[in-house]
Write an enzyme that holds these catalytic residues in place. Structure first.
Site, mmCIF file in Angstrom:
data_model
loop_
_atom_site.group_PDB
_atom_site.id
_atom_site.type_symbol
_atom_site.label_atom_id
_atom_site.label_comp_id
_atom_site.label_asym_id
_atom_site.label_seq_id
_atom_site.Cartn_x
_atom_site.Cartn_y
_atom_site.Cartn_z
ATOM 1 N N HIS A 86 0.844 -1.196 0.000
ATOM 2 C CA HIS A 86 0.000 0.000 0.000
ATOM 3 C C HIS A 86 0.883 1.252 0.000
ATOM 4 C CE1 HIS A 86 -3.003 2.976 1.164
ATOM 5 N NE2 HIS A 86 -2.277 3.283 2.218
ATOM 6 N N ASP A 130 6.191 22.467 -25.931
ATOM 7 C CA ASP A 130 6.169 21.094 -25.422
ATOM 8 C C ASP A 130 7.223 21.009 -24.334
ATOM 9 O OD1 ASP A 130 6.139 18.203 -25.117
ATOM 10 O OD2 ASP A 130 5.190 18.148 -27.090
ATOM 11 N N TRP A 183 7.092 -0.046 3.908
ATOM 12 C CA TRP A 183 7.549 0.627 2.684
ATOM 13 C C TRP A 183 8.961 1.165 2.840
ATOM 14 C CZ3 TRP A 183 8.906 5.697 1.251
ATOM 15 C CH2 TRP A 183 8.812 6.653 2.248
ATOM 16 N N SER A 203 12.887 6.916 -13.830
ATOM 17 C CA SER A 203 11.807 7.649 -14.488
ATOM 18 C C SER A 203 11.627 9.025 -13.856
ATOM 19 C CB SER A 203 10.528 6.821 -14.397
ATOM 20 O OG SER A 203 9.403 7.626 -14.555
ATOM 21 N N SER A 204 11.660 9.064 -12.511
ATOM 22 C CA SER A 204 11.480 10.346 -11.828
ATOM 23 C C SER A 204 12.602 11.307 -12.172
ATOM 24 C CB SER A 204 11.500 10.145 -10.309
ATOM 25 O OG SER A 204 10.287 9.637 -9.884
ATOM 26 N N HIS A 224 12.979 12.104 3.754
ATOM 27 C CA HIS A 224 12.335 13.338 4.177
ATOM 28 C C HIS A 224 12.144 14.336 3.041
ATOM 29 C CE1 HIS A 224 10.068 15.394 7.047
ATOM 30 N NE2 HIS A 224 10.508 16.486 6.481
ATOM 31 N N GLU A 262 11.660 13.513 0.176
ATOM 32 C CA GLU A 262 10.567 12.865 -0.559
ATOM 33 C C GLU A 262 9.199 13.365 -0.087
ATOM 34 O OE1 GLU A 262 10.257 10.906 -3.035
ATOM 35 O OE2 GLU A 262 8.276 9.999 -2.798
ATOM 36 N N TYR A 286 8.507 16.263 0.922
ATOM 37 C CA TYR A 286 8.248 17.570 0.321
ATOM 38 C C TYR A 286 8.086 17.456 -1.191
ATOM 39 C CZ TYR A 286 8.877 19.088 4.947
ATOM 40 O OH TYR A 286 8.683 19.230 6.293
ATOM 41 N N SER A 306 -2.042 27.236 -4.827
ATOM 42 C CA SER A 306 -1.745 28.646 -5.099
ATOM 43 C C SER A 306 -2.319 29.104 -6.431
ATOM 44 C CB SER A 306 -0.232 28.883 -5.098
ATOM 45 O OG SER A 306 0.309 28.502 -3.863
ATOM 46 N N HIS A 351 14.725 12.996 12.309
ATOM 47 C CA HIS A 351 13.567 13.049 13.205
ATOM 48 C C HIS A 351 12.663 11.836 13.004
ATOM 49 C CE1 HIS A 351 11.262 15.636 10.034
ATOM 50 N NE2 HIS A 351 10.948 14.377 9.901
ATOM 51 N N HIS A 352 12.917 11.069 11.948
ATOM 52 C CA HIS A 352 12.208 9.794 11.799
ATOM 53 C C HIS A 352 12.833 8.717 12.671
ATOM 54 C CE1 HIS A 352 9.885 11.101 8.230
ATOM 55 N NE2 HIS A 352 10.931 11.866 8.017
ATOM 56 N N THR A 390 6.243 26.902 6.242
ATOM 57 C CA THR A 390 4.951 26.280 5.963
ATOM 58 C C THR A 390 3.824 27.171 6.471
ATOM 59 O OG1 THR A 390 6.080 24.191 6.335
ATOM 60 C CG2 THR A 390 3.706 24.101 6.074
ATOM 61 N N LYS A 402 3.133 30.030 4.184
ATOM 62 C CA LYS A 402 2.301 29.670 3.038
ATOM 63 C C LYS A 402 0.823 29.727 3.405
ATOM 64 C CE LYS A 402 5.068 27.141 -0.126
ATOM 65 N NZ LYS A 402 4.446 27.864 -1.215
ATOM 66 N N ARG A 442 1.677 0.919 14.991
ATOM 67 C CA ARG A 442 1.272 0.764 13.596
ATOM 68 C C ARG A 442 1.756 -0.583 13.081
ATOM 69 N NH1 ARG A 442 5.615 4.569 10.361
ATOM 70 N NH2 ARG A 442 4.480 3.819 8.552
#
Lengths: 388, 562
Positions: free
Chosen positions: B88, B117, B153, B180-181, B264, B266, B268, B279, B313-314, B339, B342, B461
């Site tokens: 998932h 293009d 994951w 690809s990314s 991390h 990732e 963002y 926006s 922090h993870h 943040t 924003k 979890r």
């Protein structure tokens, strides 16, 4: 269309909810030292760090709720008042350096106010020096091992496993009991009001040892030691679970800490030390087959059955023991090596931590149970030799 | 989700003058898609692909919530449950959210900056088609011996060593998705830096382009780091290295450091483009220019830079020195500032506007509201002492679903409703859009809000079974999750499929009267080719002026069509 769909949905949901509560919700009460029924906040703290954590969380909640109300008060006021349907005409402003600076600086100040008390707690949390009792907690797939290293009770060591009946209830899908999934055979016993240092490590993969009421959580990392500490402020039973995904039975290796008064702890520790001395298997003893099979069955139920199943057939990635060529092999060393060292990258874990007698017993049991009738007997001395 | 079926026909018959067809018309049949080099077609494929993966990942979520509805194991053994949890996460992150944003970028970046293009059209084709084998490998891992990877994951070592062969398939798939990314990012950066129409200076670009530009740099910086981590996992598994194996001098925690140095930023990567979409939507429906454009750009850049400094922090519970914990706690809390800026800017944009609440605006306002809750829980989790209590509990699950579902996903839904008319040439049904929004919003909160309580009460979890005290909130959460899932099925049938078939009221060139930007200067649906000659822009860079605009080709033909 929308309204009709909504009402249909609402009806369906209420029917579902009714069915749910009819079907379900086994009677359960709060577990003192463990989770409460529908508890919505942190546990009642039973250590100074846990008290600080609860205070910090409340403090953060107050600040966050205030900011939340402020910001969304403005937003929803704007949503209600500044809408075209009320004839609002768009203003033309779109920039203000002053405003930008203000709303950068003010949050910065708020964050400093948050960080100050947190810093104090971090420093206190990490100070594991001058402990009265030091216990090593070793994570295994899927149980905890406790070894008392220093302080009163040093030398005690035992494994702590989920009560077998709990795992069976889980499989039937009809669990019961206030301490469901939290009851273990041997809780960790510590004295009240003493600084207890927990050294964590692991045997196979990363686990995490934690007890919410005591404000402790520390990963147990194979090959490394880490530590944490707590000072329980009152006697009682406190519960935690493994907090780092460690494989299939991750949900089934709880932690139970029994905090005793100093007097009771002294009695427990001396009793336990005597008991261990008496129970220690003599590794040079030569066993009779029936006695060793009986001993092996206990070892099997406690350690092997969860994967290999009571019928010895295994399942999925777990290989069967019943009619297994390795088990039936005349070369007893083959099976002994698998049990000692594991195989398939740890899919079968290594069981070195069991005693020579236990390994000899469980190997003998599997060689003479189900359809396996080899008549072979493995003596503890053979296991001791295989370890070298 | 463009007028996939109607697109070619529409453009050929209406969008183009006859003399243009031989080199401008859309190719037909399968070649149009397999050899696709058109940014709009590739964008469409990205969006359809990611929506498909979203439904696959969502199905896994439904299975997870079904098992958790009641304590005890009713449906799945814990190993299979762990496979669901792992897949998932991987499918939603690498298959749904990331490609969907690339799809948005493909469609919108050239339209927004007045480019014909993407810069590298053929690489664009490759970066899309690489997704297909990778996705097949990921999803197919369920059918390999031993099942799919079941280590979460994050694929932490040493648990990843115990996984069956499917782990190698997943590693390969992630490598391909990463490649690809990276290609997509290079394309976006080059397009934005080199192909803006004259007059479209960087500081006039729509914020969506800015957020994607910054995101693309993040991707290029961190995808190779992830590739390194999983390559080390692969060689540990098969080639006798011991990067993460203490028995050989390795360190399992090093895996986590490397992983989260990717992981991390990732986070963002998955939220910055969402900020860009919001926006765009808020000013359009407030009929007022975006407040604090410059500070929005700087805030985005600050978030991106800070995102490289907070990874551990993870890992507060892995046990790091006190100074390490303090550093990562302070750095993490700092992210709240840009943040917050924003959010303040969005609210200031709405302030004294002339607002209406069509579906895109509902999603945008819903986004701000719910995403901010996720931001607050993030701040709470940043506090190391509190994190000790909440690490690896359902609180974390609630937190990241508030920022990823209510954040990224809601913003994308907003974007689909906002730009969908431009893509397909048809309007969605407003009642369907609103129904989709309200059911999603309500059920999302029913599903995830109680998980905060579960986490505070200590429910870990990735558990297939739990103590009975957690039962009621899990039931509520499961009901919410099913409702949320059904809302997305409704979205598929009531919005996506009609759009794909071109059913619905024809969309005007400017469906939103407050919307500004070059994408609204071309007709709906956007012709197959746009801005073949650089348009001449007004001072704000939002309108096409002067004769250069009426190039006799697509834009001119478009005007006739509109």
């Amino acid at each position: 269309m929308t309204m009709r769909a909504l009402s249909r949905l609402a009806f369906g949901l209420s029917a579902l909810a009714a069915a749910t509560f009819a079907l379900a919700a086994p009677a359960v009460r709060d577990l003192p030292g463990g989770p409460g029924v529908n508890q919505i906040d942190l546990h009642d703290p039973v250590s100074p760090i846990a008290v600080d954590q609860l205070w910090l969380h409340n403090y953060m909640m107050v600040i966050c709720v205030l900011i939340f109300c402020g910001v969304f008060g403005v937003m929803f006021y704007s949503i209600l008042r500044h809408r075209r349907s009320r004839g609002a005409r768009a203003a033309n402003f779109h920039e203000s350096t002053t405003v930008e600076i203000i709303w950068t600086i003010v949050p910065f100040i708020i964050i400093i106010l948050m960080a100050l008390p947190a810093t104090r707690v971090v420093v206190a949390m990490k100070d594991t020096s001058a402990a009265d009792v030091t216990v090593k907690a070793t994570g295994y797939q899927w149980k905890w091992g406790y070894d008392y290293l220093n302080g009163e009770g040093a030398g005690i060591g035992f494994l702590s496993t989920l009560d077998v009946a709990q795992r069976e209830m889980s499989d039937t899908g009809r669990p019961q009991g206030d301490d469901y999934l939290l009851r273990v055979d041997n809780p960790l016993v510590v004295p009240v009001d003493k600084k207890v240092r927990i050294i964590t490590t692991a045997n196979d993969v990363i686990h995490a040892w934690g007890v919410p009421a005591l404000g402790v959580k520390q990963d147990a990392i194979p090959g490394f030691v880490r530590d944490a500490w707590f000072r329980a402020s009152k006697p009682g039973d406190y519960y935690g679970q493994c907090y780092e995904l460690c494989g299939k039975e991750h949900a089934f290796m709880p932690i139970h800490v029994k905090v005793l008064s100093q007097q009771d702890y002294t009695a427990w520790a001396s009793g336990k030390l005597k008991e261990l001395a008496a129970k220690a298997d003599d590794p040079s003893k030569v066993w009779e087959l029936p006695a060793l099979i009986a001993r092996g069955e206990q070892v099997y139920v406690a350690n092997c059955q969860v994967c290999h199943q009571p019928n010895g057939k295994g399942g999925g990635a777990v290989k069967p023991l019943d009619a297994s060529p390795t088990v039936l092999d005349a070369d007893k060393l083959k099976q002994i090596h698998v049990v000692l060292n594991g195989q398939n990258n740890g899919a079968m874990p290594a069981w070195k931590q069991l005693s020579d007698t236990e390994i000899a017993a469980v190997v003998t049991f599997t060689k003479n149970h189900w359809s396996n009738a080899t008549g072979q007997i493995v003596q503890p001395s053979e296991v001791a030799a295989a370890r070298k | 989700m463009s007028a996939v079926i109607g697109h070619g026909g529409t453009v050929d018959t209406l969008g183009h003058g006859p003399g243009h067809e031989e080199h401008h018309g859309a190719p037909h049949g399968w070649r149009r898609w397999v050899w696709a080099t058109n940014h709009k077609d590739i964008g469409t494929m990205y969006l359809l692909f990611s929506f498909t993966m979203f439904l696959v990942g969502g199905t896994l979520a439904m299975l997870i919530r079904t098992e958790l509805f009641h304590p005890g194991l009713q449906f799945f053994n814990p190993q299979l449950f762990n496979q669901f949890v792992t897949m998932h996460g991987l499918i939603m992150i690498f298959g749904a959210i990331m490609p969907a944003f690339v799809g948005f970028a493909n469609w919108m970046v050239p339209l927004m900056i007045g480019a014909p293009d993407m810069a590298f059209a053929r690489m664009n084709n490759l970066s899309f088609w690489l997704l297909i084998p990778a996705a097949l490998m990921l999803v197919g891992s369920f059918f390999m011996p031993g099942g799919a990877p079941a280590g979460g994951w994050t694929l932490y070592a040493p648990l990843s060593m115990q996984m069956p062969e499917s782990m190698d398939a997943a590693i390969f798939a992630i490598h391909i998705l990463g490649a690809s990314s990276i290609m997509g990012s290079i394309n976006i950066i080059v397009t934005i830096l080199n192909m803006r129409a004259p007059g479209m200076s960087l500081m006039k670009m729509p914020l969506f382009c800015w957020t994607w530009l910054i995101t693309a740099y993040l991707l290029i910086a961190v995808m190779p780091v992830l590739a390194g981590a999983i390559t080390m996992t692969l060689t540990d598994r098969h080639f006798g290295t011991t990067f993460f194996n203490p028995a050989g001098g390795g360190d399992p925690v090093m895996y986590q450091h490397i992983f989260w140095f990717f992981g991390h930023p990732e986070v963002y990567i998955m939220i910055l483009p969402a900020f860009g979409i919001i926006s765009a939507i808020i000013p359009a429906f407030a009929r007022k220019r975006l407040f604090g454009y410059t500070s929005m750009v700087y805030a985005t850049a600050s978030i991106a830079i800070l995102s490289f400094l907070v990874w551990a922090h993870h890992m507060f519970t892995t046990g790091m020195p006190v100074t390490g914990q303090l550093f990562f706690m302070y750095a993490t809390m700092l992210i709240a500032i840009p943040t917050g800026v924003k959010v303040f800017n969005w609210v200031a944009t709405m302030w004294r506007g002339s607002m209406t609440f069509e579906t895109p605006m509902l999603w945008a306002v819903g986004f701000i509201f719910v995403f901010t809750i996720g931001g607050f829980t993030g701040l709470i989790l940043a506090m190391a002492p509190i994190d000790i209590q909440l690490q690896d509990t359902y609180y974390v699950v609630a937190h990241f679903h508030y920022v990823l579902v209510a954040g990224s996903l809601f913003a994308m839904f907003g974007g689909v409703y906002y730009w969908g008319p431009k893509w397909t040439g048809v309007m969605y049904r407003e009642s369907a859009g609103k129904f989709h929004f309200w059911t999603s919003m309500v059920f999302f909160n029913v599903a995830f809000f109680p998980q905060h309580f579960l986490g505070l009460a200590g429910m870990p979890r990735r558990y297939a079974d739990y103590p009975l005290q957690f039962t009621d909130f899990n039931m509520v959460s499961s009901i919410g999750a099913w409702g949320f899932g059904l809302s997305q099925v409704y979205f598929l049938f009531a919005v996506v499929i009609p759009m794909l078939r071109g059913r619905g009221a024809p969309a005007p060139q400017r469906p939103w009267d407050g919307a500004e930007g070059l994408e609204w200067e071309v007709p709906s649906p956007a012709p197959f080719h746009t801005f073949e000659t650089p348009p001449q822009l007004n001072a704000a860079g939002t309108r096409i002026i002067g004769p250069a605009a009426s190039h006799p080709g697509p834009v001119g033909g478009a005007a006739a069509h509109a």
